[in-house]
Scaffold this motif. Structure first.
Motif, PDB file in Angstrom:
ATOM      1  N   ILE A  53      -0.817  -2.132  -0.170  1.00  0.00           N
ATOM      2  CA  ILE A  53      -0.342  -1.852  -1.634  1.00  0.00           C
ATOM      3  C   ILE A  53       1.064  -2.505  -1.881  1.00  0.00           C
ATOM      4  O   ILE A  53       1.444  -3.063  -2.891  1.00  0.00           O
ATOM      5  CB  ILE A  53      -0.471  -0.154  -1.832  1.00  0.00           C
ATOM      6  N   VAL A  54       1.893  -2.459  -0.801  1.00  0.00           N
ATOM      7  CA  VAL A  54       3.366  -2.756  -0.803  1.00  0.00           C
ATOM      8  C   VAL A  54       3.106  -4.333  -0.971  1.00  0.00           C
ATOM      9  O   VAL A  54       3.976  -4.891  -1.691  1.00  0.00           O
ATOM     10  CB  VAL A  54       3.987  -2.421   0.549  1.00  0.00           C
ATOM     11  N   HIS A  55       2.327  -4.945  -0.329  1.00  0.00           N
ATOM     12  CA  HIS A  55       2.322  -6.532  -0.829  1.00  0.00           C
ATOM     13  C   HIS A  55       1.436  -6.733  -1.687  1.00  0.00           C
ATOM     14  O   HIS A  55       1.230  -7.953  -1.987  1.00  0.00           O
ATOM     15  CB  HIS A  55       1.588  -7.055   0.787  1.00  0.00           C
ATOM     16  N   GLY A  56       1.165  -6.055  -2.579  1.00  0.00           N
ATOM     17  CA  GLY A  56       0.511  -6.245  -3.778  1.00  0.00           C
ATOM     18  C   GLY A  56      -1.068  -6.496  -4.041  1.00  0.00           C
ATOM     19  O   GLY A  56      -1.827  -6.869  -5.054  1.00  0.00           O
ATOM     20  N   ALA A  57      -1.740  -6.156  -2.933  1.00  0.00           N
ATOM     21  CA  ALA A  57      -3.220  -6.206  -2.749  1.00  0.00           C
ATOM     22  C   ALA A  57      -3.617  -4.625  -2.901  1.00  0.00           C
ATOM     23  O   ALA A  57      -2.945  -3.718  -2.751  1.00  0.00           O
ATOM     24  CB  ALA A  57      -3.787  -6.599  -1.340  1.00  0.00           C
ATOM     25  N   PRO A  58      -4.921  -4.532  -3.680  1.00  0.00           N
ATOM     26  CA  PRO A  58      -5.397  -3.044  -3.734  1.00  0.00           C
ATOM     27  C   PRO A  58      -5.850  -2.668  -2.685  1.00  0.00           C
ATOM     28  O   PRO A  58      -6.150  -3.114  -1.436  1.00  0.00           O
ATOM     29  CB  PRO A  58      -6.520  -3.428  -4.866  1.00  0.00           C
ATOM     30  N   ALA A  59      -5.739  -1.222  -2.304  1.00  0.00           N
ATOM     31  CA  ALA A  59      -6.159  -0.395  -1.108  1.00  0.00           C
ATOM     32  C   ALA A  59      -7.550  -0.811  -1.285  1.00  0.00           C
ATOM     33  O   ALA A  59      -8.242  -0.337  -2.184  1.00  0.00           O
ATOM     34  CB  ALA A  59      -5.684   0.799  -1.174  1.00  0.00           C
ATOM     35  N   SER A  60      -8.198  -0.772   0.024  1.00  0.00           N
ATOM     36  CA  SER A  60      -9.602  -1.249   0.150  1.00  0.00           C
ATOM     37  C   SER A  60     -10.625   0.120   0.440  1.00  0.00           C
ATOM     38  O   SER A  60     -11.565  -0.017   0.870  1.00  0.00           O
ATOM     39  CB  SER A  60      -9.694  -2.267   0.957  1.00  0.00           C
ATOM     40  N   HIS A  61      -9.821   1.113   0.561  1.00  0.00           N
ATOM     41  CA  HIS A  61     -10.360   2.445   1.051  1.00  0.00           C
ATOM     42  C   HIS A  61     -10.143   3.711   0.252  1.00  0.00           C
ATOM     43  O   HIS A  61      -9.096   3.541  -0.455  1.00  0.00           O
ATOM     44  CB  HIS A  61     -10.399   2.511   2.649  1.00  0.00           C
ATOM     45  N   TYR A  62     -10.690   4.836   0.681  1.00  0.00           N
ATOM     46  CA  TYR A  62     -10.515   5.985  -0.085  1.00  0.00           C
ATOM     47  C   TYR A  62     -10.083   7.121   1.159  1.00  0.00           C
ATOM     48  O   TYR A  62     -10.567   6.870   2.178  1.00  0.00           O
ATOM     49  CB  TYR A  62     -11.778   6.525  -0.660  1.00  0.00           C
ATOM     50  N   GLU A  63      -9.515   8.279   0.492  1.00  0.00           N
ATOM     51  CA  GLU A  63      -9.482   9.406   1.135  1.00  0.00           C
ATOM     52  C   GLU A  63     -10.201  10.297   0.616  1.00  0.00           C
ATOM     53  O   GLU A  63     -10.439  10.490  -0.621  1.00  0.00           O
ATOM     54  CB  GLU A  63      -8.049   9.898   1.065  1.00  0.00           C
ATOM     55  N   LEU A  64     -11.192  11.073   1.301  1.00  0.00           N
ATOM     56  CA  LEU A  64     -12.008  12.116   0.738  1.00  0.00           C
ATOM     57  C   LEU A  64     -11.588  13.723   1.073  1.00  0.00           C
ATOM     58  O   LEU A  64     -11.136  13.869   2.121  1.00  0.00           O
ATOM     59  CB  LEU A  64     -13.536  11.952   1.429  1.00  0.00           C
ATOM     60  N   HIS A  65     -11.598  14.232  -0.174  1.00  0.00           N
ATOM     61  CA  HIS A  65     -10.783  15.551   0.198  1.00  0.00           C
ATOM     62  C   HIS A  65     -12.040  16.559  -0.143  1.00  0.00           C
ATOM     63  O   HIS A  65     -12.638  16.623  -1.311  1.00  0.00           O
ATOM     64  CB  HIS A  65      -9.608  15.849  -0.758  1.00  0.00           C
ATOM     65  N   PRO A  66     -12.200  17.515   0.636  1.00  0.00           N
ATOM     66  CA  PRO A  66     -13.547  18.326   0.556  1.00  0.00           C
ATOM     67  C   PRO A  66     -13.277  19.479  -0.847  1.00  0.00           C
ATOM     68  O   PRO A  66     -11.778  19.862  -0.658  1.00  0.00           O
ATOM     69  CB  PRO A  66     -13.557  19.214   1.822  1.00  0.00           C
TER      70      PRO A  66
END
Length: 191
Positions: A53-66
């Motif tokens: 994200i800092v380098h301008g690319a989208p994050a390719s993963h998620y965090e899942l919260h129950p």
């Protein structure tokens, strides 16, 4: 993948961004051992994704919260492993469901059309996992590119008011039928 430290997203960001879910979307996770737990999606905050994200690319993963609060969050989950749940107004819609065999054949056709010259093997699971598909290939596209083609068979990522997957055309006896694909999970395995 980030090439250098430019502010330009990597080339796959357009296909990947079409599959992004808004934060808080209720999903089921294909890798959940319980299988019935409902999760809420948040952007991944692991060091690898934050660096992207800092380098301008989208994050390719998620965090899942129950949602039930019984488990700790799962971090760095691939975007194609989180499948959005249908909205309440979609649950009772009448649908004709394609067989897992027809869904696998459709996915194989779409992959061959998107990536000509790359041999893909699409297999169905057996028994309890009969609605799970496994895609194997050698060389060519990476998992994000293949996931961008495969994920629409799991859910509709383009319309926030609709989460069931779009219908596919299945031909039986020379007559085309429009049916909803049947896939609980699609596993990607690049050799």
């Amino acid at each position: 993948m980030i090439t250098g430290c430019t502010a330009t997203p990597y080339p796959l960001s357009a296909g990947y961004m079409t599959l992004r879910l808004p934060a808080g979307t209720r999903v089921r996770y294909a890798g959940d051992a319980v299988g019935i737990r409902t999760w809420a999606v948040q952007p991944c905050t692991c060091p690898k994704c934050m660096s992207a994200i800092v380098h301008g690319a989208p994050a390719s993963h998620y965090e899942l919260h129950p949602l039930d609060g019984d488990a700790t969050p799962i971090i760095h989950v691939l975007h194609t492993a989180a499948i959005p749940l249908p909205r309440p107004n979609e649950i009772y819609d009448y649908r004709v469901w394609a067989t897992p065999k027809a869904t696998a054949a459709h996915l194989r056709h779409e992959l061959r059309r998107a990536f000509p010259g790359v041999p893909f093997k699409v297999r169905r699971g057996r028994g309890v996992k009969r609605r799970q598909l496994t895609v194997r290939w050698r060389g060519g596209p990476d998992a994000t590119e293949v996931g961008a083609v495969a994920a629409p068979l799991l859910a509709d990522y383009t319309n926030p008011d609709r989460r069931l997957p779009r219908m596919i055309t299945v031909t039986r006896g020379g007559i085309p039928h429009f049916e909803t694909p049947t896939a609980d999970a699609i596993h990607l395995n690049r050799r």
